[in-house]
Motif scaffolding. Structure first.
Motif, PDB file in Angstrom:
ATOM      1  N   UNK A 161      -2.167  78.945 112.965  1.00  0.00           N
ATOM      2  CA  UNK A 161      -2.117  77.583 113.519  1.00  0.00           C
ATOM      3  C   UNK A 161      -2.095  76.562 112.383  1.00  0.00           C
ATOM      4  N   UNK A 162      -2.927  76.771 111.377  1.00  0.00           N
ATOM      5  CA  UNK A 162      -3.001  75.822 110.263  1.00  0.00           C
ATOM      6  C   UNK A 162      -1.651  75.669 109.578  1.00  0.00           C
ATOM      7  N   UNK A 163      -0.986  76.780 109.299  1.00  0.00           N
ATOM      8  CA  UNK A 163       0.288  76.680 108.568  1.00  0.00           C
ATOM      9  C   UNK A 163       1.416  76.197 109.477  1.00  0.00           C
ATOM     10  N   UNK A 164       1.463  76.657 110.717  1.00  0.00           N
ATOM     11  CA  UNK A 164       2.550  76.258 111.626  1.00  0.00           C
ATOM     12  C   UNK A 164       2.508  74.779 111.968  1.00  0.00           C
ATOM     13  N   UNK A 165       1.321  74.213 111.988  1.00  0.00           N
ATOM     14  CA  UNK A 165       1.183  72.806 112.372  1.00  0.00           C
ATOM     15  C   UNK A 165       0.814  71.920 111.189  1.00  0.00           C
ATOM     16  N   UNK A 166       0.975  72.468 109.972  1.00  0.00           N
ATOM     17  CA  UNK A 166       0.711  71.726 108.729  1.00  0.00           C
ATOM     18  C   UNK A 166      -0.646  71.031 108.737  1.00  0.00           C
ATOM     19  N   UNK A 167      -1.669  71.778 109.158  1.00  0.00           N
ATOM     20  CA  UNK A 167      -3.022  71.234 109.207  1.00  0.00           C
ATOM     21  C   UNK A 167      -3.781  71.610 107.947  1.00  0.00           C
ATOM     22  N   UNK A 168      -4.563  70.691 107.451  1.00  0.00           N
ATOM     23  CA  UNK A 168      -5.438  71.002 106.327  1.00  0.00           C
ATOM     24  C   UNK A 168      -6.620  71.821 106.854  1.00  0.00           C
ATOM     25  N   UNK A 169      -7.335  72.442 105.945  1.00  0.00           N
ATOM     26  CA  UNK A 169      -8.531  73.193 106.333  1.00  0.00           C
ATOM     27  C   UNK A 169      -9.509  72.294 107.072  1.00  0.00           C
ATOM     28  N   UNK A 170      -9.672  71.092 106.564  1.00  0.00           N
ATOM     29  CA  UNK A 170     -10.617  70.143 107.170  1.00  0.00           C
ATOM     30  C   UNK A 170     -10.190  69.762 108.579  1.00  0.00           C
ATOM     31  N   UNK A 171      -8.882  69.611 108.804  1.00  0.00           N
ATOM     32  CA  UNK A 171      -8.390  69.281 110.142  1.00  0.00           C
ATOM     33  C   UNK A 171      -8.641  70.422 111.120  1.00  0.00           C
ATOM     34  N   UNK A 172      -8.429  71.657 110.673  1.00  0.00           N
ATOM     35  CA  UNK A 172      -8.687  72.821 111.523  1.00  0.00           C
ATOM     36  C   UNK A 172     -10.156  72.850 111.929  1.00  0.00           C
ATOM     37  N   UNK A 173     -11.038  72.672 110.946  1.00  0.00           N
ATOM     38  CA  UNK A 173     -12.478  72.684 111.216  1.00  0.00           C
ATOM     39  C   UNK A 173     -12.845  71.561 112.189  1.00  0.00           C
ATOM     40  N   UNK A 174     -12.300  70.380 111.979  1.00  0.00           N
ATOM     41  CA  UNK A 174     -12.604  69.245 112.849  1.00  0.00           C
ATOM     42  C   UNK A 174     -12.156  69.502 114.287  1.00  0.00           C
TER      43      UNK A 174
END
Length: 172
Positions: free
Chosen positions: A131-144
């Protein structure tokens, strides 16, 4: 223990989310070159008999000459003959999706950006890294996003993204 069960549930929910979403190829990742590990682990929970490749040109598809791993074992562990480097993008090979609990794996292809390894030297690839790579999310965004979903700002940390959620379940 309860936190790890919820985390496993989250991995399952993320898998369903990926199955229902389209996704573009990951791109724009810069490789720093620092060798991290030759060993990865595919968790959804564990995926066996799958192969992964290092997407050297980050075009979202396997090209001849890109490093490909050996088949993952029953614990999802696979090995490359060369080191994965920090910033590399590793993707499940579409022709070698393997098995999930003895049944052909039909989920979306697992992938992720190499950031760090567990204490045992393995790099974790899961629906959450996908999900993080497919949606260009940072680690912090995933955690949030995950912490907001569970209404608990301490439910997940950045370190949890790269942890093996099955490790705690299996040890219990």
């Amino acid at each position: 223990m309860l936190k790890k069960i919820f985390y496993l549930l989250l991995v399952f929910i993320a898998t369903i989310f990926l199955a229902s979403c389209g996704g573009g190829s990951g791109g724009g990742v810069t490789t720093s070159g620092e060798a991290i590990s030759t060993t990865g682990i595919a968790v959804d929970p564990y995926i066996s008999n799958s192969k992964f490749y290092i997407d050297s040109n980050k075009n979202g598809s396997y090209d001849n000459g890109e490093p490909i791993s050996g088949s993952s074992d029953v614990n999802g562990i696979f090995t490359f003959s060369t080191s994965m480097k920090k910033g590399d993008v590793v993707r499940m090979h579409p022709s070698y999706k393997g098995k999930h609990n003895g049944i052909d794996y039909t989920g979306n292809l697992i992938e992720g950006k190499v950031e760090n390894a567990l204490a045992n030297g393995r790099v974790v690839f899961s629906p959450i890294t996908t999900i993080a790579i497919k949606h260009s999310l940072s680690e912090e965004q995933v955690v949030e996003i995950i912490n907001d979903a569970f209404e608990d700002q301490n439910f997940m940390t950045v370190a949890d993204i790269y942890s093996d959620p099955m490790d705690q379940v299996n040890s219990a």
